[in-house]
Design an enzyme around this catalytic site. Structure first.
Site, PDB file in Angstrom:
ATOM      1  N   SER A  55      15.142 -26.296   1.969  1.00  0.00           N
ATOM      2  CA  SER A  55      14.604 -25.070   2.542  1.00  0.00           C
ATOM      3  C   SER A  55      15.743 -24.236   3.127  1.00  0.00           C
ATOM      4  O   SER A  55      16.691 -24.783   3.692  1.00  0.00           O
ATOM      5  CB  SER A  55      13.595 -25.396   3.651  1.00  0.00           C
ATOM      6  N   LYS A  76       9.317  -2.572  -0.490  1.00  0.00           N
ATOM      7  CA  LYS A  76       8.337  -2.649   0.603  1.00  0.00           C
ATOM      8  C   LYS A  76       9.013  -2.713   1.968  1.00  0.00           C
ATOM      9  O   LYS A  76       8.343  -2.630   3.002  1.00  0.00           O
ATOM     10  CB  LYS A  76       7.420  -3.857   0.382  1.00  0.00           C
ATOM     11  N   LYS A 119      11.359  -8.384   5.467  1.00  0.00           N
ATOM     12  CA  LYS A 119      12.491  -8.146   4.572  1.00  0.00           C
ATOM     13  C   LYS A 119      13.427  -7.079   5.139  1.00  0.00           C
ATOM     14  O   LYS A 119      14.656  -7.171   4.998  1.00  0.00           O
ATOM     15  CB  LYS A 119      12.001  -7.733   3.186  1.00  0.00           C
ATOM     16  N   VAL A 161       8.550  -6.373 -10.278  1.00  0.00           N
ATOM     17  CA  VAL A 161       9.134  -6.763 -11.553  1.00  0.00           C
ATOM     18  C   VAL A 161       8.013  -7.194 -12.488  1.00  0.00           C
ATOM     19  O   VAL A 161       7.124  -7.950 -12.120  1.00  0.00           O
ATOM     20  CB  VAL A 161      10.179  -7.886 -11.393  1.00  0.00           C
ATOM     21  N   LEU A 162       8.067  -6.685 -13.705  1.00  0.00           N
ATOM     22  CA  LEU A 162       7.020  -6.970 -14.684  1.00  0.00           C
ATOM     23  C   LEU A 162       7.090  -8.412 -15.147  1.00  0.00           C
ATOM     24  O   LEU A 162       8.154  -8.920 -15.485  1.00  0.00           O
ATOM     25  CB  LEU A 162       7.182  -6.050 -15.889  1.00  0.00           C
ATOM     26  N   SER A 204       6.449 -11.148 -13.450  1.00  0.00           N
ATOM     27  CA  SER A 204       6.739 -12.174 -12.451  1.00  0.00           C
ATOM     28  C   SER A 204       5.459 -12.922 -12.092  1.00  0.00           C
ATOM     29  O   SER A 204       4.355 -12.533 -12.471  1.00  0.00           O
ATOM     30  CB  SER A 204       7.341 -11.539 -11.190  1.00  0.00           C
ATOM     31  N   VAL A 252       0.827  -8.093 -11.882  1.00  0.00           N
ATOM     32  CA  VAL A 252      -0.528  -7.882 -12.394  1.00  0.00           C
ATOM     33  C   VAL A 252      -0.618  -8.186 -13.889  1.00  0.00           C
ATOM     34  O   VAL A 252      -1.696  -8.469 -14.395  1.00  0.00           O
ATOM     35  CB  VAL A 252      -0.996  -6.433 -12.142  1.00  0.00           C
ATOM     36  N   THR A 278      -7.430  -3.092  -7.671  1.00  0.00           N
ATOM     37  CA  THR A 278      -7.809  -2.864  -6.268  1.00  0.00           C
ATOM     38  C   THR A 278      -8.351  -1.456  -6.024  1.00  0.00           C
ATOM     39  O   THR A 278      -9.269  -1.260  -5.239  1.00  0.00           O
ATOM     40  CB  THR A 278      -6.612  -3.118  -5.340  1.00  0.00           C
ATOM     41  N   GLU A 312      -1.736  -3.487   2.066  1.00  0.00           N
ATOM     42  CA  GLU A 312      -1.372  -2.924   0.764  1.00  0.00           C
ATOM     43  C   GLU A 312      -1.433  -1.404   0.803  1.00  0.00           C
ATOM     44  O   GLU A 312      -2.383  -0.811   1.286  1.00  0.00           O
ATOM     45  CB  GLU A 312      -2.325  -3.458  -0.310  1.00  0.00           C
TER      46      GLU A 312
END
Length: 630
Positions: free
Chosen positions: A345, A413, A425, A452-453, A455, A459, A476, A553
């Site tokens: 970790s 984000k 972050k 990132v597409l 991942s 979606v 959503t 979100e």
């Protein structure tokens, strides 16, 4: 009736070769007899020592030539036209042997007999082989679903051949936009113009279209996919040339269209000098090595010939997968790279230090983080422990171990965050900025980018799974938009940003235009050969349901920029000037935050995030499970 034949073809290879050789010997002798009988017009032919010698020489020469040409190694059921050419060549040599042997032995064989023999021998030796090939072709074709191949180039030809030999699909025709290729016959398949699709669809009723084009630009591929998306069948593609060449995929591994095909995002070719700067001949450590970004960083890094790659990962299964993949790649490419798989970790500073010192790490790519917005929102303390304190401990371990470069994988984000994940972050960025200003010898870099597409949290795989199950596809909000980037492109830009960085810089990546998630869902439904179901009375296949925005979100992600953004030497990488704290100020905040987390004081945790220059603007509610229960 055919059971003895089928059982014969399941016999051992040696048995089948012996039977084939015995048949050929009989067929050659019979062809010689028929040739002489036709020439003389008599069923009985003179047969003395001279004729026996000529027959034996002819048989031996023919069998040896067949063996040399590999006809006894070829599998009859897979024989194709080139094998018939070998048979013809062997028979011509056999006819010459007959002519020469009959001349020297003075046998009773007319000069025209070798020519007659050649024609008959080709029939007797070639016809059974062709019949076996035709029988098995028809036998294995039965019950195989029909498919069309789009693209009559090299990839299409290879795919057609591979599918004809396989047992999964039966290709019935090929399509291409190049009129010069139309009308050609490739492995028994006629090439049609793409405008003839409706006729072929009605004639063959294919279950899917296989896209076999790899040598076109992203823009051209997008336009092609746009055209094909209106066709009423599922569209899949063959792997890329790079994946086939590296051994990662085989040509027959038919798969769904890549996410890059869905959006057509053009990427910039990486600058190899920047890609290698912090990697080549160096010891590299990747935290979160089993995640979507971490694993792609590993793939990109091993291609740049590092000395050591240390994979640091908390999830045992993910660590096992990425280590196995890298070891296979190294074995395939015959490189000498040391791969170390280390469990642990990022919150265990001593463990990190020991690893960095032992393997003399030069560069650390810190991808370990909790990134799923709703989950972190419901598990605030663990999100902060992992994302903020994990980054702090990893950074200090790097400083204490003499690591030269430290690159943090951040997120868009973190720009004016509305959720705990984004705030954590941004706080992690502040930690590194403060450490950079404290006089550290380690070069700290932060790189922000959006979704990132493909991942694990994307979606795209979720929508694909929902469509395969028959729906509904869950979105959503009808207006929700996101910025997307391909995983390989993101990893390449992270590596290049780390190479051009000065200590403490925050980089942001150019994400191009935002994508409406509803449009993406509709596009995926079409490309999987289905239609959207609108209302109860509609005849469509897949329904789209709106579930409402989740905790924390945003409806629209902000542009991936901070304040005072300026360009760099790379067209896709920019740098942003951000508010920051000195290390004493940052250390005080961290100590206060640590105490609040230890006391599980979620109100105080939120207050600390609010008063620190993170730009955090929460919705007003605390969604943590423990807080709600209390």
């Amino acid at each position: 009736m055919f059971q003895p034949i089928l059982s014969l073809f399941s016999a051992k290879r040696v048995t089948k070769r012996v039977i084939t050789v015995l048949y050929d010997i009989l067929a050659i002798n019979f062809a010689l007899y028929v040739a002489i009988a036709l020439r003389t017009g008599r069923l009985t032919i003179p047969f003395g020592p001279e004729e026996v010698t000529s027959f034996v020489v002819t048989v031996l020469v023919t069998i040896v030539v067949f063996a040399k040409l590999g006809l006894y190694r070829a599998v009859l059921r897979y024989m194709i036209v080139p094998a018939l050419g070998h048979i013809a060549l062997a028979v011509i040599l056999s006819a010459f042997a007959l002519a020469i042997s009959s001349f020297y032995t003075h046998s009773y064989i007319h000069r025209s007999v070798p020519a007659i023999y050649a024609g008959i021998a080709v029939l007797f030796l070639g016809a059974p082989r062709v019949l076996v090939r035709m029988y098995f072709d028809r036998f294995y074709r039965k019950g195989k679903p029909h498919v069309l191949i789009y693209g009559a180039g090299a990839t299409g030809r290879d795919l057609a051949y591979a599918l004809r030999q396989g047992s999964e699909y039966h290709p019935v025709a090929m399509l291409d936009d190049d009129k010069k290729k139309c009308g050609n016959i490739i492995y028994g398949l006629k090439v049609y113009h793409s405008s003839e699709f409706e006729k072929l669809n009605g004639l063959y009723q294919p279950v899917k279209l296989l896209l076999a084009i790899n040598n076109i630009s992203t823009g051209e591929r997008l336009r092609l996919v746009n055209k094909l998306s209106s066709w009423p069948l599922e569209i899949q593609s063959v792997p890329s040339v790079e994946d086939i060449a590296s051994g990662k995929s085989s040509l027959t591994e038919i798969k769904d269209l890549e996410v890059s095909d869905l959006l057509g995002r053009d990427s910039v070719e990486p600058q190899e000098s920047l890609m290698k700067a912090c990697i080549e001949s160096k010891a590299i450590m990747i935290t979160g090595a089993g995640g979507s970004i971490g694993s792609e960083l590993c793939r990109q890094i091993v291609r740049r010939k590092p000395k050591v790659v240390l994979l640091f990962e908390l999830n045992e299964y993910n660590l096992y997968n990425i280590e196995r993949e890298l070891q296979q790649y190294i074995k395939f490419t015959k490189q000498e790279i040391k791969i170390i798989a280390a469990l642990g970790s990022v919150q265990h500073k001593k463990r990190l230090e020991n690893l960095m010192l032992t393997y003399e790490i030069d560069t650390v790519y810190h991808a370990a983080a909790y990134k799923h917005v709703p989950i972190v929102e419901h598990n605030t303390i663990e999100g902060i422990r992992n994302n903020i304190f994990g980054t702090w401990f990893t950074a200090e371990a790097a400083m204490n171990s003499g690591v030269s470069n430290f690159v943090l994988i951040s997120t868009d984000k973190a720009v004016r965050p509305t959720n705990v994940m984004g705030a954590s972050k941004r706080m992690a960025e502040l930690v590194l900025q403060a450490l950079a200003d404290s006089g550290s010898n380690t070069n700290f870099t932060m790189v922000r980018f959006g979704n990132v597409l493909g991942s694990s949290g994307s979606v795209v795989p979720l929508f694909r799974e929902q469509i395969k199950k028959g729906g509904p596809v869950t979105v959503t909000h009808p207006d929700i938009t996101r910025y997307f980037m391909l995983i390989p492109e993101a990893a390449q830009l992270v590596i290049q940003a780390g190479a051009i960085a000065h200590n403490g810089q925050v980089f942001v990546l150019d994400m191009s235009e935002p994508v409406k998630i509803l449009d993406l869902a509709k596009r995926m439904i079409q490309l999987m050969g289905l239609s959207e179901k609108v209302g109860e009375d509609c005849d469509g296949d897949i329904e789209i349901k709106f579930t409402g925005l989740r905790p924390g979100e945003k409806l629209y992600e902000e542009l991936l920029i901070g304040e005072n953004v300026t360009g760099t030497e790379h067209p896709k990488i920019m740098t942003a000037q951000e508010d920051k704290l000195s290390w004493p100020e940052m250390e005080s905040v961290l100590n206060e935050l640590d105490e609040a987390c230890h006391q599980t004081d979620l109100v105080k945790v939120r207050d600390i995030l609010l008063k620190t220059p993170t730009g955090y603007v929460p919705e007003g509610n605390i969604y943590d499970h423990l807080y709600k229960e209390a």
